[in-house]
Structure formats: structure tokens, C-alpha cells
Enzyme design. Structure first.
Site, short mmCIF file in Angstrom:
data_model
loop_
_atom_site.label_atom_id
_atom_site.label_comp_id
_atom_site.label_asym_id
_atom_site.label_seq_id
_atom_site.Cartn_x
_atom_site.Cartn_y
_atom_site.Cartn_z
N THR A 1 64.87 41.65 49.35
CA THR A 1 64.14 40.62 50.11
C THR A 1 65.01 39.47 50.59
O THR A 1 64.75 38.89 51.64
CB THR A 1 63.03 40.00 49.23
OG1 THR A 1 63.63 39.50 48.04
CG2 THR A 1 61.96 41.00 48.90
N ASP A 2 66.04 39.13 49.80
CA ASP A 2 66.71 37.84 50.02
C ASP A 2 67.26 37.66 51.44
O ASP A 2 67.14 36.59 52.02
CB ASP A 2 67.83 37.63 49.00
CG ASP A 2 67.27 37.46 47.59
OD1 ASP A 2 66.08 37.13 47.47
OD2 ASP A 2 68.03 37.67 46.61
N LYS B 1 61.76 34.75 54.81
CA LYS B 1 61.30 34.69 53.43
C LYS B 1 61.10 33.22 53.09
O LYS B 1 62.05 32.43 53.14
CB LYS B 1 62.36 35.32 52.51
CG LYS B 1 61.95 35.32 51.04
CD LYS B 1 62.96 36.05 50.16
CE LYS B 1 62.50 35.98 48.70
NZ LYS B 1 63.44 36.63 47.77
N THR C 1 65.11 45.13 44.86
CA THR C 1 64.15 45.33 43.77
C THR C 1 63.28 46.56 43.97
O THR C 1 62.93 47.25 43.01
CB THR C 1 63.25 44.07 43.66
OG1 THR C 1 64.13 42.96 43.42
CG2 THR C 1 62.25 44.16 42.55
#
Ligand code: ASP
Length: 425
Positions: free
Chosen positions: A164-165, A242, A86
């Protein structure tokens, strides 16, 4: 029905029977509906017949992209690696979809602030991929790119932008692949894209740049410390996960405390870290095998699963229960016979805590002791994903074949921590 001549990309105001709304017109697959991106980031379809009045507040104009990225020789230099996610995506105002910011000028246009803090001497784009599509080959490519940048004596540190994942897998991999690190290596990200008012991208990137100039020679992850847009935490790459799908402070330190609080213009260290040593030369060591897997144990799970993995893989990490428990002799479906059989044949079985927080202690109950005797390697307070990456790294070093347990229990890159005090938990 009112006649409205809106074009995709136009920013408009509409009056409906019960409300007014503002947003950007997107390309719509249905000509009887205006598809609108609201300021909140959500897309809504408004049937044209429901619109009482509307006007264009800002006509869409394609902006030329140039001259945003200029070397600032008076500032300290960093290297920047862009990989996708992102943080490296922008909204296409016409379609509502996102596109990669592969063009460096364009990246600089969206994130001008970082270029005020540091001179971005070199920008590398080894690939553009969302982190869910990455493999260990991507980790290796990032490590090679970072290593080259670290060898440049003018570069003080490296910032990597990443999705991020699966960011914590990459941060663990870099922590193992870049040995004897001499400078900071910072991974950063954003949960919300730069087109949204609530984007976390700019602060994260600025704090990452600041941390890249610090005297901490570790692989770290820098991002929002809370849901406020005020400061970031710098977290050790092997001890982070996360823990939220959308919040800006999604990343939390696990069984550790942050290394530092970071603002765009200052750093406050709060725990011990390895100091920068510009004279040291990092060693790139990317020995790795993909023949490792991560298995989460659940009640009633058949031990047959071990037969499957032992056939095709070299080792597994099991997310065990509590202090490190699996069904053993008292259970009808004991895992012991299969564990013993496969471990005897050279298959490596490690255990980590399914609880995420805390440390395994297999010696408290007889259950754990039976597993120790079967040859399961208990990885104390190591995170599951870090353990998976480490197992691939250790088993990828064929010279360590007789030392797998010893290597898995050696603290390479802060993957094991000291017990935390009550105040730190
Ligand atoms: N799926 C994206 C990724 O991990 C999400 C993000 O960037 O936050 O690459």
C-alpha cells in the site's frame, strides 16, 4: 510455577491472576517468557511465572499445500500479477514474522474466493518486494508483465497485488506506461494481513477480480470504500492517494470521484471512464528518467536547494503553497533569481498543490504571476506523486525535449480532471 509444554505454533488458553487469554505461541528469544500472538494481531510476552494454568486448544500442524489452484475453464479468465506487500504475506505461526506468499498454490489456499469468480489463467510473480523498496525499474517490470498478459486474447483483465505504501506511484507509472489500454488493469492491496480477523484482503481481491471483468479500460485501484467490509471503490490510477496509515479505507480519490462502486458480484459505475476495446493493442512505452525529484516547500526554506537539484537532476516538482506560491520579490530569501537562472539553463520546474485538494491558479496573486514569468510549469489539480512520475516519463522521452511544458500539460491518463461540482467535493 506450572509446567507447560507449549510448542511454537500451538494455539493456547492461559489463566493469569487477573485475566484469561487466548493466542498462538511464537518462538521466544527468552526462555522464561511465552511470546503470544493475540487474536487482535498484537504480540505480548508473558513471564512463565505469572501463568496460573494453561492448555493447548489446537496443536500446531504444518499443513501440506497442494491442489488449491485449479483452472476453472467455465469462468472468464484474468491474469494475476503478485508483487509483494501485506496482501502477499502470511504470518509464520512459529516466529510471528511475515513471509511472502510466493507459492501460487499457497496464494490460492489463502484467497480461495477469487478463484470462484474468475479463472486465473496466468499468474506471474515478477519479483516480491514491499513497495517502499521499489524503484522505477520495478514499475517497468510490472508494466512489461501486464502488457504481456493483456496481449493474451483470452484474458479479460489483469489484477496486480501490491503493497500500500507507495502504490499510487506505481498506479501513476502504469497509467503512463500502458498507452491505448484495451482492458482493465486493477491494482489491489491489503492494509491488514490475511491472518487477522479484520483483514481487508479477501474483499479487495474479489472486488478487484470483478472489476477486471468490467468494460473499463483504465489503470484503477480497487479497495475498501469504508471501514466496513461491504464494498469497494474503483479509483483512477492517477488520482489516488493513501491517506491513512492503518484504516481499511486508506485510499481516497483526490480531485476526482470514484469510477465505480464494486462488490464481489456487481459493479455500479458512478463516473465516466474509457471503454474496453478488445480489438485495440496496448502500446508499452516505458521511457523514463530517474533524474527527477519531489520537493516540499516550507517557510524559510532556502532557494539554495535549487542549486543542489539543478546540478544532478533534470527537473523537479515543487509542492508549492496555496494556489501555487513560493517566496518571490517581496521576500528576503526570494526563490526568483535561482529559479530564473536554472530554468534558463534547461532545468524543468513544475508546481503542484501542497494542499492536496484543489487546483493551482497562479494568476490570482502577483506572487504566482512572477513564478509563471520565471518559467515554472503549474500542474493544475495534479497530485504530487503523479506529477513526479509524469515528469520522469516526459523527460525520459528525449524526442520531447522541446515540448516538455506542452507534454506536462497534456492529459495523458486522466491526471487532470474537470472542475468538480460542489456535491462531488
Ligand atoms: N510496507 C508495505 C508495502 O507497502 C505495507 C503494505 O503492504 O501495506 O509494501
Amino acid at each position: 510455577m506450572v509446567e507447560l509444554n507449549f510448542q511454537p505454533g500451538d494455539y493456547v488458553k492461559l489463566r493469569l491472576a487477573l485475566e484469561e487469554m487466548e493466542g498462538r505461541i511464537l518462538e521466544s528469544p527468552d526462555s522464561s517468557v511465552f511470546l503470544i500472538k493475540l487474536n487482535s494481531g498484537y504480540n505480548v510476552g508473558i513471564p512463565k511465572e505469572n501463568i496460573l494454568a494453561g492448555r493447548v486448544l489446537k496443536k500446531f500442524k504444518e499443513e501440506p499445500v497442494k491442489n488449491y489452484y485449479l483452472e476453472k475453464k467455465d469462468l472468464p479468465s484474468i491474469g494475476l500479477v503478485i508483487t509483494g506487500g501485506t496482501i502477499a504475506a502470511k504470518l509464520n505461526p512459529k516466529t510471528g514474522g511475515v513471509h511472502w506468499l510466493t507459492n501460487i498454490e499457497e496464494f490460492a489456499k489463502f484467497y480461495p474466493e477469487i478463484f470462484q469468480i474468475v479463472n486465473v489463467k496466468r499468474i506471474e510473480v515478477p519479483f516480491m518486494t514491499a513497495s517502499e523498496s521499489m524503484t522505477s525499474d520495478h514499475w517497468i517490470k510490472i508494466a512489461q508483465t501486464v502488457n504481456n498478459l493483456l496481449l493474451d486474447s483470452e484474458i479479460k483483465g489483469v489484477v496486480i497485488t501490491h503493497g500500500t505504501d507507495f502504490l499510487s506511484y506505481t498506479s501513476a507509472a502504469l497509467s503512463f506506461f500502458l498507452k491505448d489500454l484495451n482492458k482493465p488493469v486493477i491494482l489491489t492491496y491489503s492494509q491488514r494481513s490475511i491472518d487477522r480477523a479484520s483483514s481487508d484482503a479477501n474483499l479487495n481481491l474479489q472486488c478487484a477480480a470483478r472489476m477486471a471483468l468490467s468494460d473499463a479500460a483504465e489503470v484503477m485501484l480497487v479497495g475498501h470504500a469504508s471501514i466496513n467490509d461491504d464494498f469497494c471503490f474503483s479509483l483512477r490510477g492517477t488520482k489516488v492517494r493513501k491517506l491513512h496509515s492503518s484504516r481499511r479505507d486508506a485510499f481516497k480519490p483526490i480531485n476526482s470521484i470514484p469510477l465505480a462502486k464494486v462488490w464481489p458480484d456487481k459493479i455500479e459505475f458512478i463516473s465516466n471512464y474509457t471503454k474496453r476495446d478488445d480489438k485495440k493493442k496496448p502500446i508499452l512505452d516505458t521511457g523514463f528518467t530517474d533524474k527527477v525529484a519531489l520537493v516540499k516547500f516550507y517557510p524559510g526554506q532556502s532557494p539554495d536547494i535549487l542549486d543542489f537539484y539543478a546540478l544532478k537532476y533534470k527537473g523537479i516538482v515543487i509542492e508549492a503553497a496555496g494556489l501555487g506560491h513560493l517566496p518571490v520579490s517581496e521576500a528576503e530569501h526570494s526563490w526568483l533569481p535561482n529559479l530564473k537562472k536554472h530554468i534558463k539553463n534547461g532545468f524543468v520546474v513544475c508546481a503542484v498543490a501542497q494542499t492536496i485538494y484543489g487546483r493551482l491558479d497562479p494568476l490570482v496573486y502577483s506572487n504566482g504571476r512572477e513564478l509563471v514569468n520565471a518559467g515554472v510549469i503549474f500542474l493544475e489539480d495534479m497530485l504530487a506523486e503523479t506529477a513526479l512520475v509524469k515528469l520522469g516519463f516526459v523527460l525520459g522521452h528525449y524526442g520531447w525535449k522541446s515540448k516538455v511544458k506542452e507534454k506536462m500539460l497534456e492529459n495523458f491518463s486522466g491526471e487532470f480532471s474537470e472542475r468538480l461540482t460542489l456535491n462531488e467535493i
